[in-house]
Design a protein around this motif. Sequence first.
Motif, PDB file in Angstrom:
ATOM      1  N   ASP A   1       0.747  -1.131   0.038  1.00 37.74           N
ATOM      2  CA  ASP A   1       0.077   0.051   0.013  1.00 37.74           C
ATOM      3  C   ASP A   1       0.906   1.170  -0.064  1.00 37.74           C
ATOM      4  O   ASP A   1       1.860   1.244   0.678  1.00 37.74           O
ATOM      5  N   GLY A   2       0.548   2.091  -0.795  1.00 33.11           N
ATOM      6  CA  GLY A   2       1.284   3.512  -0.878  1.00 33.11           C
ATOM      7  C   GLY A   2       2.539   3.328  -1.581  1.00 33.11           C
ATOM      8  O   GLY A   2       3.475   4.372  -1.528  1.00 33.11           O
ATOM      9  N   ALA A   3       2.948   2.290  -2.220  1.00 33.98           N
ATOM     10  CA  ALA A   3       4.263   2.086  -2.690  1.00 33.98           C
ATOM     11  C   ALA A   3       4.771   3.272  -3.779  1.00 33.98           C
ATOM     12  O   ALA A   3       5.555   3.886  -3.787  1.00 33.98           O
ATOM     13  N   VAL A   4       3.698   3.397  -4.660  1.00 28.38           N
ATOM     14  CA  VAL A   4       3.911   4.610  -5.816  1.00 28.38           C
ATOM     15  C   VAL A   4       3.845   5.802  -5.050  1.00 28.38           C
ATOM     16  O   VAL A   4       4.699   6.613  -5.559  1.00 28.38           O
ATOM     17  N   GLU A   5       3.120   6.118  -4.400  1.00 23.85           N
ATOM     18  CA  GLU A   5       3.054   7.529  -3.711  1.00 23.85           C
ATOM     19  C   GLU A   5       4.315   7.714  -2.903  1.00 23.85           C
ATOM     20  O   GLU A   5       5.123   8.924  -2.911  1.00 23.85           O
ATOM     21  N   ASN A   6       4.725   6.733  -2.146  1.00 24.31           N
ATOM     22  CA  ASN A   6       6.012   6.981  -1.143  1.00 24.31           C
ATOM     23  C   ASN A   6       7.278   7.190  -2.376  1.00 24.31           C
ATOM     24  O   ASN A   6       8.197   7.943  -1.952  1.00 24.31           O
ATOM     25  N   PHE A   7       7.427   6.433  -3.299  1.00 25.39           N
ATOM     26  CA  PHE A   7       8.280   6.322  -4.241  1.00 25.39           C
ATOM     27  C   PHE A   7       8.367   7.864  -4.867  1.00 25.39           C
ATOM     28  O   PHE A   7       9.564   8.714  -5.101  1.00 25.39           O
ATOM     29  N   GLU A   8       7.349   8.108  -5.577  1.00 27.67           N
ATOM     30  CA  GLU A   8       7.119   9.578  -6.149  1.00 27.67           C
ATOM     31  C   GLU A   8       7.244  10.637  -5.270  1.00 27.67           C
ATOM     32  O   GLU A   8       7.948  11.623  -5.935  1.00 27.67           O
ATOM     33  N   ARG A   9       7.014  10.340  -4.031  1.00 30.67           N
ATOM     34  CA  ARG A   9       7.260  11.525  -3.033  1.00 30.67           C
ATOM     35  C   ARG A   9       9.021  11.770  -3.088  1.00 30.67           C
ATOM     36  O   ARG A   9       9.539  12.815  -3.034  1.00 30.67           O
ATOM     37  N   LEU A  10       9.495  10.676  -2.964  1.00 34.46           N
ATOM     38  CA  LEU A  10      11.083  10.494  -2.659  1.00 34.46           C
ATOM     39  C   LEU A  10      11.784  11.157  -3.948  1.00 34.46           C
ATOM     40  O   LEU A  10      12.493  12.259  -3.986  1.00 34.46           O
ATOM     41  N   VAL A  11      11.054  10.948  -5.119  1.00 35.81           N
ATOM     42  CA  VAL A  11      11.505  11.742  -6.455  1.00 35.81           C
ATOM     43  C   VAL A  11      11.451  13.100  -6.391  1.00 35.81           C
ATOM     44  O   VAL A  11      12.440  13.743  -6.845  1.00 35.81           O
ATOM     45  N   SER A  12      10.143  13.374  -6.154  1.00 36.89           N
ATOM     46  CA  SER A  12      10.054  14.998  -5.942  1.00 36.89           C
ATOM     47  C   SER A  12      10.929  15.529  -5.133  1.00 36.89           C
ATOM     48  O   SER A  12      11.412  16.834  -5.377  1.00 36.89           O
ATOM     49  N   ALA A  13      11.092  14.959  -4.127  1.00 37.13           N
ATOM     50  CA  ALA A  13      12.203  15.739  -2.962  1.00 37.13           C
ATOM     51  C   ALA A  13      13.622  15.514  -3.238  1.00 37.13           C
ATOM     52  O   ALA A  13      14.507  16.125  -2.581  1.00 37.13           O
TER      53      ALA A  13
END
Length: 156
Positions: free
Chosen positions: A81-93
């Motif tokens: 759950d939330g893997a995509v959101e977690n990874f894309e949050r890292l990418v943005s930051a």
Amino acid sequence: MENERFDRATKLILQELQQDGRQSTQQLADKVGLSATPVWRRIKELEESGVIRRHVALVDREKLGLNICVLANVSLVRHSDGAVENFERLVSASREIIECHGITGEADYVIKVVVPDMKAYDQFLQSQVFKVPGVASVRSNVVLREVKYETALPVD
């Protein structure tokens, strides 16, 4: 503005701006065969419609000490759950990740990472990527030499 609606002059403006974004409106007008006011209006329309996203300077990464460029394929855990959101949050930051593309095939993403050296890349993986819940694996490909690097899009 859709590509089909671009006339010859607008395409020339886009080509010219991609080669040298510091050209004055008058310089562009001279090159595309229009007066300065219509060129200025077209540029404003291109900006407002999002065709021109922003104006930037291209910087040589190696002259900044960013000597290592890595293309890494990142796979996520599908049932997390939330893997995509977690990874894309890292990418943005992350400042080290300068490109990220969701892809088809064995991996879910390919990221382009620039760092000073391999030690910094290892630290980036350990302190950032591997700490993201849902990241299953990272397959790294170190760039040995850049054969072609273009930012200008074909505007034909």
